[in-house]
Design a protein around this motif. Structure first.
Motif, PDB file in Angstrom:
ATOM      1  N   HIS A  66       0.862  -1.179   0.000  1.00 39.94           N
ATOM      2  CA  HIS A  66       0.000   0.000   0.000  1.00 39.94           C
ATOM      3  C   HIS A  66       0.900   1.231   0.000  1.00 39.94           C
ATOM      4  O   HIS A  66       1.531   1.548   1.012  1.00 39.94           O
ATOM      5  CB  HIS A  66      -0.908  -0.060   1.232  1.00 39.94           C
ATOM      6  N   LEU A  67       0.972   1.929  -1.133  1.00 44.48           N
ATOM      7  CA  LEU A  67       1.913   3.028  -1.299  1.00 44.48           C
ATOM      8  C   LEU A  67       1.276   4.360  -0.905  1.00 44.48           C
ATOM      9  O   LEU A  67       0.501   4.944  -1.666  1.00 44.48           O
ATOM     10  CB  LEU A  67       2.410   3.093  -2.745  1.00 44.48           C
ATOM     11  N   MET A  68       1.623   4.837   0.270  1.00 44.54           N
ATOM     12  CA  MET A  68       1.175   6.149   0.749  1.00 44.54           C
ATOM     13  C   MET A  68       2.349   7.117   0.610  1.00 44.54           C
ATOM     14  O   MET A  68       2.908   7.594   1.595  1.00 44.54           O
ATOM     15  CB  MET A  68       0.701   6.041   2.200  1.00 44.54           C
ATOM     16  N   ILE A  69       2.715   7.369  -0.641  1.00 44.80           N
ATOM     17  CA  ILE A  69       3.912   8.151  -0.934  1.00 44.80           C
ATOM     18  C   ILE A  69       3.639   9.101  -2.090  1.00 44.80           C
ATOM     19  O   ILE A  69       2.745   8.868  -2.907  1.00 44.80           O
ATOM     20  CB  ILE A  69       5.107   7.242  -1.298  1.00 44.80           C
ATOM     21  N   GLU A  70       4.424  10.158  -2.160  1.00 46.49           N
ATOM     22  CA  GLU A  70       4.344  11.060  -3.299  1.00 46.49           C
ATOM     23  C   GLU A  70       5.013  10.428  -4.510  1.00 46.49           C
ATOM     24  O   GLU A  70       5.971   9.669  -4.392  1.00 46.49           O
ATOM     25  CB  GLU A  70       5.011  12.395  -2.956  1.00 46.49           C
ATOM     26  N   ASN A  71       4.474  10.737  -5.695  1.00 45.29           N
ATOM     27  CA  ASN A  71       5.004  10.225  -6.947  1.00 45.29           C
ATOM     28  C   ASN A  71       5.182   8.700  -6.920  1.00 45.29           C
ATOM     29  O   ASN A  71       6.280   8.187  -7.170  1.00 45.29           O
ATOM     30  CB  ASN A  71       6.343  10.902  -7.283  1.00 45.29           C
ATOM     31  N   PRO A  72       4.125   7.957  -6.636  1.00 42.73           N
ATOM     32  CA  PRO A  72       4.264   6.503  -6.530  1.00 42.73           C
ATOM     33  C   PRO A  72       4.713   5.835  -7.827  1.00 42.73           C
ATOM     34  O   PRO A  72       5.380   4.794  -7.783  1.00 42.73           O
ATOM     35  CB  PRO A  72       2.865   6.043  -6.127  1.00 42.73           C
ATOM     36  N   ASP A  73       4.371   6.417  -8.989  1.00 42.68           N
ATOM     37  CA  ASP A  73       4.768   5.803 -10.263  1.00 42.68           C
ATOM     38  C   ASP A  73       6.271   5.568 -10.336  1.00 42.68           C
ATOM     39  O   ASP A  73       6.733   4.591 -10.939  1.00 42.68           O
ATOM     40  CB  ASP A  73       4.342   6.692 -11.432  1.00 42.68           C
ATOM     41  N   ARG A  74       7.022   6.458  -9.725  1.00 41.69           N
ATOM     42  CA  ARG A  74       8.482   6.366  -9.766  1.00 41.69           C
ATOM     43  C   ARG A  74       8.988   5.113  -9.050  1.00 41.69           C
ATOM     44  O   ARG A  74      10.033   4.551  -9.417  1.00 41.69           O
ATOM     45  CB  ARG A  74       9.085   7.616  -9.131  1.00 41.69           C
ATOM     46  N   TYR A  75       8.262   4.681  -8.018  1.00 38.79           N
ATOM     47  CA  TYR A  75       8.761   3.604  -7.167  1.00 38.79           C
ATOM     48  C   TYR A  75       8.049   2.267  -7.386  1.00 38.79           C
ATOM     49  O   TYR A  75       8.503   1.245  -6.860  1.00 38.79           O
ATOM     50  CB  TYR A  75       8.622   4.011  -5.698  1.00 38.79           C
ATOM     51  N   ILE A  76       6.967   2.263  -8.126  1.00 37.72           N
ATOM     52  CA  ILE A  76       6.216   1.027  -8.342  1.00 37.72           C
ATOM     53  C   ILE A  76       7.095  -0.099  -8.867  1.00 37.72           C
ATOM     54  O   ILE A  76       7.041  -1.227  -8.349  1.00 37.72           O
ATOM     55  CB  ILE A  76       5.010   1.279  -9.267  1.00 37.72           C
ATOM     56  N   PRO A  77       7.947   0.129  -9.881  1.00 36.71           N
ATOM     57  CA  PRO A  77       8.784  -0.978 -10.375  1.00 36.71           C
ATOM     58  C   PRO A  77       9.680  -1.574  -9.290  1.00 36.71           C
ATOM     59  O   PRO A  77       9.911  -2.791  -9.267  1.00 36.71           O
ATOM     60  CB  PRO A  77       9.610  -0.325 -11.490  1.00 36.71           C
ATOM     61  N   GLU A  78      10.176  -0.740  -8.377  1.00 37.22           N
ATOM     62  CA  GLU A  78      11.048  -1.238  -7.316  1.00 37.22           C
ATOM     63  C   GLU A  78      10.296  -2.167  -6.377  1.00 37.22           C
ATOM     64  O   GLU A  78      10.834  -3.192  -5.930  1.00 37.22           O
ATOM     65  CB  GLU A  78      11.646  -0.069  -6.534  1.00 37.22           C
ATOM     66  N   PHE A  79       9.059  -1.829  -6.076  1.00 32.74           N
ATOM     67  CA  PHE A  79       8.292  -2.669  -5.163  1.00 32.74           C
ATOM     68  C   PHE A  79       7.879  -3.982  -5.828  1.00 32.74           C
ATOM     69  O   PHE A  79       7.894  -5.037  -5.180  1.00 32.74           O
ATOM     70  CB  PHE A  79       7.080  -1.903  -4.628  1.00 32.74           C
ATOM     71  N   VAL A  80       7.527  -3.934  -7.088  1.00 33.48           N
ATOM     72  CA  VAL A  80       7.190  -5.175  -7.799  1.00 33.48           C
ATOM     73  C   VAL A  80       8.434  -6.056  -7.913  1.00 33.48           C
ATOM     74  O   VAL A  80       8.383  -7.271  -7.691  1.00 33.48           O
ATOM     75  CB  VAL A  80       6.596  -4.866  -9.181  1.00 33.48           C
ATOM     76  N   LYS A  81       9.559  -5.456  -8.249  1.00 32.89           N
ATOM     77  CA  LYS A  81      10.812  -6.211  -8.337  1.00 32.89           C
ATOM     78  C   LYS A  81      11.180  -6.835  -6.995  1.00 32.89           C
ATOM     79  O   LYS A  81      11.708  -7.952  -6.923  1.00 32.89           O
ATOM     80  CB  LYS A  81      11.945  -5.298  -8.807  1.00 32.89           C
ATOM     81  N   ALA A  82      10.878  -6.125  -5.913  1.00 38.67           N
ATOM     82  CA  ALA A  82      11.191  -6.619  -4.565  1.00 38.67           C
ATOM     83  C   ALA A  82      10.279  -7.769  -4.151  1.00 38.67           C
ATOM     84  O   ALA A  82      10.587  -8.490  -3.194  1.00 38.67           O
ATOM     85  CB  ALA A  82      11.087  -5.489  -3.552  1.00 38.67           C
ATOM     86  N   GLY A  83       9.140  -7.931  -4.853  1.00 41.61           N
ATOM     87  CA  GLY A  83       8.268  -9.063  -4.559  1.00 41.61           C
ATOM     88  C   GLY A  83       6.831  -8.740  -4.237  1.00 41.61           C
ATOM     89  O   GLY A  83       6.076  -9.629  -3.821  1.00 41.61           O
ATOM     90  N   ALA A  84       6.406  -7.494  -4.422  1.00 39.11           N
ATOM     91  CA  ALA A  84       4.998  -7.165  -4.174  1.00 39.11           C
ATOM     92  C   ALA A  84       4.111  -7.804  -5.237  1.00 39.11           C
ATOM     93  O   ALA A  84       4.369  -7.666  -6.428  1.00 39.11           O
ATOM     94  CB  ALA A  84       4.801  -5.659  -4.165  1.00 39.11           C
ATOM     95  N   ASP A  85       3.074  -8.497  -4.794  1.00 41.78           N
ATOM     96  CA  ASP A  85       2.119  -9.138  -5.713  1.00 41.78           C
ATOM     97  C   ASP A  85       0.933  -8.223  -5.989  1.00 41.78           C
ATOM     98  O   ASP A  85       0.319  -8.308  -7.051  1.00 41.78           O
ATOM     99  CB  ASP A  85       1.605 -10.438  -5.102  1.00 41.78           C
ATOM    100  N   TRP A  86       0.593  -7.396  -5.002  1.00 47.54           N
ATOM    101  CA  TRP A  86      -0.472  -6.405  -5.117  1.00 47.54           C
ATOM    102  C   TRP A  86       0.158  -5.042  -4.839  1.00 47.54           C
ATOM    103  O   TRP A  86       0.976  -4.913  -3.915  1.00 47.54           O
ATOM    104  CB  TRP A  86      -1.577  -6.641  -4.083  1.00 47.54           C
ATOM    105  N   VAL A  87      -0.230  -4.033  -5.602  1.00 49.72           N
ATOM    106  CA  VAL A  87       0.270  -2.675  -5.372  1.00 49.72           C
ATOM    107  C   VAL A  87      -0.905  -1.711  -5.488  1.00 49.72           C
ATOM    108  O   VAL A  87      -1.612  -1.712  -6.508  1.00 49.72           O
ATOM    109  CB  VAL A  87       1.364  -2.284  -6.381  1.00 49.72           C
TER     110      VAL A  87
END
Length: 223
Positions: A66-87
């Motif tokens: 659950h991304l409660m951050i500014e400019n989440p698009d910038r970090y989405i690939p990092e979280f998916v790469k780290a193993g997030a199945d849901w974003v």
């Protein structure tokens, strides 16, 4: 529709978080809720993709970031790469929600849109066509242990009706202030995924508490 329980590790004891996650899994948890805060969009700072990657190495359950951050698009690939199945990202913080949800799906994760308690449900109506799930906040985001906003039950019913009217198959998730005394109510009101933080981790027995909440969900579904 199957009802899922997602322990929110934001409320956990980070000295013993691995043991607590394992206890929740033994108790029947369906996924792990991973809150990400940057101190800008919400008044708190938590964890990032590196911590998620360590959990991913040891946990086979889906991880719900659950991304409660500014400019989440910038970090989405990092979280998916780290193993997030849901974003999931907030409608209040993403100017081009169709683009962002499509981006998450292209990366191979389920895409969620989040809505805060003070935001009209009409703001996410169009997003329901593109989201895999909607996360309805039943507290103002930022801190674990807050009290459930009672108006959220009515909002759950309205959101469920909106989904049905649009013939959407997205799941409805709820997060904030869920405990033993109200978990059945939110399930009956329309929640498919229930996030529970302190309602599990404040217990001396997270495994037993997870099992108890799963039983309450099952009972509410069977009614």
């Amino acid at each position: 529709m199957v009802k899922l329980l997602a322990p929110s590790i934001l409320a956990g004891d980070w000295w013993n978080i691995g043991e607590q996650i394992e206890a929740c899994i033994r108790g029947g948890a369906d996924l792990i809720h991973f809150d990400v805060m940057d101190g800008h969009f919400v008044p708190n700072i938590t964890v990032g993709p590196e911590i998620l990657s360590h959990i991913r190495k040891r946990v086979s359950l889906p991880i719900d970031a659950h991304l409660m951050i500014e400019n989440p698009d910038r970090y989405i690939p990092e979280f998916v790469k780290a193993g997030a199945d849901w974003v999931s990202v907030h409608i209040e913080n993403v100017p081009h929600i169709h683009r962002t949800l499509s981006f998450i799906r292209e990366l191979g994760a389920k895409a969620g849109v989040v809505i805060n308690p003070g935001t009209s449900l009409s703001a996410i109506e169009e997003a329901l066509h593109y989201a895999d799930y909607v996360l309805l906040m039943s507290v103002n985001p930022g801190f674990s242990g807050q009290r459930f906003i009672e108006r959220s039950l009515e909002r759950l019913v309205l959101l469920r009706d909106m989904r049905d009217r649009l013939n959407s198959d997205c799941l409805i998730e709820i997060d904030g202030g869920i405990k033993e005394e109200n978990i059945a109510s939110v399930v009956r009101a329309g929640a498919d995924v229930v996030v529970v933080g302190s309602g599990i981790f404040a217990s001396e027995d997270p495994e037993g508490q997870t099992r108890k909440l799963k039983e309450l969900i099952f009972s509410a579904t069977a009614v």
